[in-house]
Scaffold this motif. Structure first.
Motif, mmCIF file in Angstrom:
data_model
loop_
_atom_site.group_PDB
_atom_site.id
_atom_site.type_symbol
_atom_site.label_atom_id
_atom_site.label_comp_id
_atom_site.label_asym_id
_atom_site.label_seq_id
_atom_site.Cartn_x
_atom_site.Cartn_y
_atom_site.Cartn_z
ATOM 1 N N PRO A 1 -8.348 47.237 64.942
ATOM 2 C CA PRO A 1 -7.298 47.648 65.270
ATOM 3 C C PRO A 1 -6.770 49.048 65.317
ATOM 4 C CG PRO A 1 -7.515 46.952 63.057
ATOM 5 C CD PRO A 1 -8.624 46.678 63.905
ATOM 6 N N THR A 2 -5.681 49.136 66.191
ATOM 7 C CA THR A 2 -5.338 50.709 66.450
ATOM 8 C C THR A 2 -3.994 50.869 65.978
ATOM 9 O OG1 THR A 2 -4.399 50.245 68.526
ATOM 10 C CG2 THR A 2 -6.703 50.702 68.692
ATOM 11 N N ASN A 3 -3.214 50.136 65.365
ATOM 12 C CA ASN A 3 -1.980 50.340 64.586
ATOM 13 C C ASN A 3 -1.838 49.401 63.734
ATOM 14 O OD1 ASN A 3 -0.831 47.875 65.578
ATOM 15 N ND2 ASN A 3 -0.698 48.998 67.759
ATOM 16 N N ARG A 4 -0.920 49.658 62.466
ATOM 17 C CA ARG A 4 -0.638 48.824 61.363
ATOM 18 C C ARG A 4 -0.455 47.414 61.591
ATOM 19 N NH1 ARG A 4 3.097 52.098 57.430
ATOM 20 N NH2 ARG A 4 2.464 50.061 56.157
ATOM 21 N N LEU A 5 0.615 47.097 62.631
ATOM 22 C CA LEU A 5 0.896 45.710 63.192
ATOM 23 C C LEU A 5 -0.339 44.935 63.537
ATOM 24 C CD1 LEU A 5 3.056 43.781 63.535
ATOM 25 C CD2 LEU A 5 3.644 44.630 65.741
ATOM 26 N N ALA A 6 -0.986 45.546 64.354
ATOM 27 C CA ALA A 6 -2.139 44.631 64.967
ATOM 28 C C ALA A 6 -3.386 44.592 63.735
ATOM 29 C CB ALA A 6 -3.044 45.612 65.762
ATOM 30 N N ALA A 7 -3.445 45.726 62.792
ATOM 31 C CA ALA A 7 -4.304 45.381 61.808
ATOM 32 C C ALA A 7 -3.740 44.090 60.786
ATOM 33 C CB ALA A 7 -4.348 46.596 61.080
ATOM 34 N N LYS A 8 -2.714 44.052 60.447
ATOM 35 C CA LYS A 8 -1.954 43.113 59.675
ATOM 36 C C LYS A 8 -2.161 41.695 60.412
ATOM 37 C CE LYS A 8 1.901 42.128 56.939
ATOM 38 N NZ LYS A 8 1.029 42.513 55.329
ATOM 39 N N LEU A 9 -1.830 41.686 61.700
ATOM 40 C CA LEU A 9 -2.260 40.216 62.445
ATOM 41 C C LEU A 9 -3.507 40.090 62.611
ATOM 42 C CD1 LEU A 9 0.949 40.710 65.160
ATOM 43 C CD2 LEU A 9 0.992 39.482 62.899
ATOM 44 N N LEU A 10 -4.454 40.865 62.770
ATOM 45 C CA LEU A 10 -5.888 40.702 63.126
ATOM 46 C C LEU A 10 -6.672 40.576 61.809
ATOM 47 C CD1 LEU A 10 -6.376 42.728 66.213
ATOM 48 C CD2 LEU A 10 -6.498 40.423 66.145
ATOM 49 N N ALA A 11 -6.064 40.780 60.866
ATOM 50 C CA ALA A 11 -6.829 40.662 59.501
ATOM 51 C C ALA A 11 -7.466 39.146 59.416
ATOM 52 C CB ALA A 11 -5.952 40.783 57.984
ATOM 53 N N ASP A 12 -8.576 39.082 58.715
ATOM 54 C CA ASP A 12 -9.010 37.548 58.685
ATOM 55 C C ASP A 12 -8.292 36.694 57.784
ATOM 56 O OD1 ASP A 12 -11.440 38.507 60.125
ATOM 57 O OD2 ASP A 12 -12.586 39.054 58.201
ATOM 58 N N ARG A 13 -7.528 37.250 56.768
ATOM 59 C CA ARG A 13 -6.405 36.322 56.176
ATOM 60 C C ARG A 13 -5.210 36.843 56.200
ATOM 61 N NH1 ARG A 13 -8.380 35.056 49.770
ATOM 62 N NH2 ARG A 13 -10.052 34.425 50.879
ATOM 63 N N HIS A 14 -4.199 35.954 56.609
ATOM 64 C CA HIS A 14 -2.850 36.075 56.338
ATOM 65 C C HIS A 14 -2.337 35.894 55.041
ATOM 66 C CE1 HIS A 14 -2.515 35.891 61.025
ATOM 67 N NE2 HIS A 14 -2.707 36.984 60.577
#
Length: 272
Positions: A17-30
C-alpha cells in the motif's frame, strides 16, 4: 487451528500500500465495524442513487421502476469495481484486482470440475430462490408493508407490473446485460473476493456474517433477507472453505443470467 492453516496456505501475496486508506483496506483482516460498513454503505448509496437519479430518469422516460434500480446499481457498483482496480494500483503499480485485492482466485479445482460444481450451485440458487417466493411474499405482507419504494410488494414482478410487454421488453434489452450478469459479477468480486477473505477472526462464522450482511445490503428488497440467506449461504460457504470464487460466480451471476434470458425469452414469445 485448521482454519488458520488454510488462511496461511491460501494467503495472497502481501500488498504494497502507498497510502493509509489503501493500507487499511488491503489489510489481511478488517475490523468488524469496518467490515459492516463496507458491506452496507454501498446499499445505502444505491438507495440514495435510486431516489435522486434513477427514479426521476425512469419517470421522465416512462420506464418501469426496474430501470431506476438498474441505474442506481450501475451508479454505485461501477465506481466500486474501479475502486478494486485502484487498490490493485496502490499495491502493484498496475490497475488490477490481483496483488491481494480480490482473493480466492488461485483456482484449486480444474476447469471441468469447477464447471460441474458451479452448474450445481447455479441450478440450486435458481430453483430455491424461485421456490422461496412465497416466503418473500409472507415476510413482506407480515413485516414490511410500511416500505414505500415504488414497486415494493409481495409480487416478484412488482418492479415491472403495470407496464406493457413492449416497454418491459425494451427495458430488459437495455439493462438485462447489466442486471443479469455484470452487476452481480461485480458484487461477487467485492463481497466474496474482497470482503469475505478479510474476516479470518470469525472463523467458520465468516460465511454467515458475509451472507447476512450481503442480504441486508439489498435495502430496497429488505423482506427478501431470509430467503437470500438460505439460497446464498451454501455457495458462500463453499467459496470460503475451498478458496475458489468461481463457484459463487457460477451461482450468482450465472443464475441471474439464466433467469434474465428465460424471462426475456418468455416476453419475446408472448408466454408472459
Amino acid at each position: 487451528m485448521l482454519s488458520d492453516m488454510n488462511e496461511t496456505q491460501f494467503a495472497a501475496p502481501k500488498a504494497r500500500p502507498t497510502n493509509r486508506l489503501a493500507a487499511k483496506l488491503l489489510a489481511d483482516r478488517h475490523s468488524i465495524p469496518l467490515s459492516i460498513a463496507l458491506h452496507l454503505v454501498p446499499g445505502a448509496l444505491i438507495v440514495a442513487a435510486y431516489a435522486w437519479i434513477g427514479a426521476p430518469i425512469s419517470h421522465a422516460v416512462g420506464a418501469p421502476i426496474f430501470a431506476a434500480w438498474a441505474i442506481a446499481l450501475m451508479i454505485v457498483l461501477f465506481p466500486l469495481w474501479f475502486g478494486l482496480f485502484w487498490l490493485g494500483k496502490q499495491a502493484t503499480g498496475k490497475y488490477t484486482m490481483r496483488g491481494g485485492v480480490v482473493r480466492y482466485r488461485d483456482k484449486p479445482f480444474s476447469r471441468g470440475k469447477i464447471t460441474l460444481i458451479g452448474i450445481g450451485f447455479l441450478l440450486y440458487m435458481a430453483i430455491v430462490s424461485l421456490s422461496l417466493a412465497p416466503l418473500d411474499a409472507w415476510t413482506y405482507d407480515t413485516f414490511f408493508t410500511w416500505v414505500t419504494f415504488e414497486g415494493s410488494g409481495s409480487s416478484g414482478t412488482a418492479y415491472l407490473d403495470a407496464y406493457s410487454n413492449e416497454t418491459i421488453l425494451t427495458t430488459m434489452l437495455v439493462f438485462g446485460a447489466f442486471t443479469g450478469f455484470l452487476l452481480p459479477l461485480i458484487e461477487e468480486y467485492y463481497f466474496r473476493g474482497f470482503l469475505l477473505p478479510r474476516l479470518p477472526q470469525l472463523g467458520r462464522w465468516a460465511p454467515l456474517f458475509n451472507t447476512t450482511l450481503f442480504s441486508i445490503y439489498h435495502f430496497w428488497a429488505i423482506w427478501t433477507v431470509p430467503s437470500k440467506i438460505i439460497f446464498l449461504l451454501p455457495g458462500v460457504w463453499f467459496v470460503w472453505g475451498k478458496h475458489d470464487i468461481r463457484a459463487s460466480i457460477w451461482m450468482h451471476p450465472g443464475s441471474a443470467l439464466l433467469m434474465t434470458v428465460i424471462g426475456t425469452t418468455m416476453y419475446l414469445t408472448g408466454a408472459m
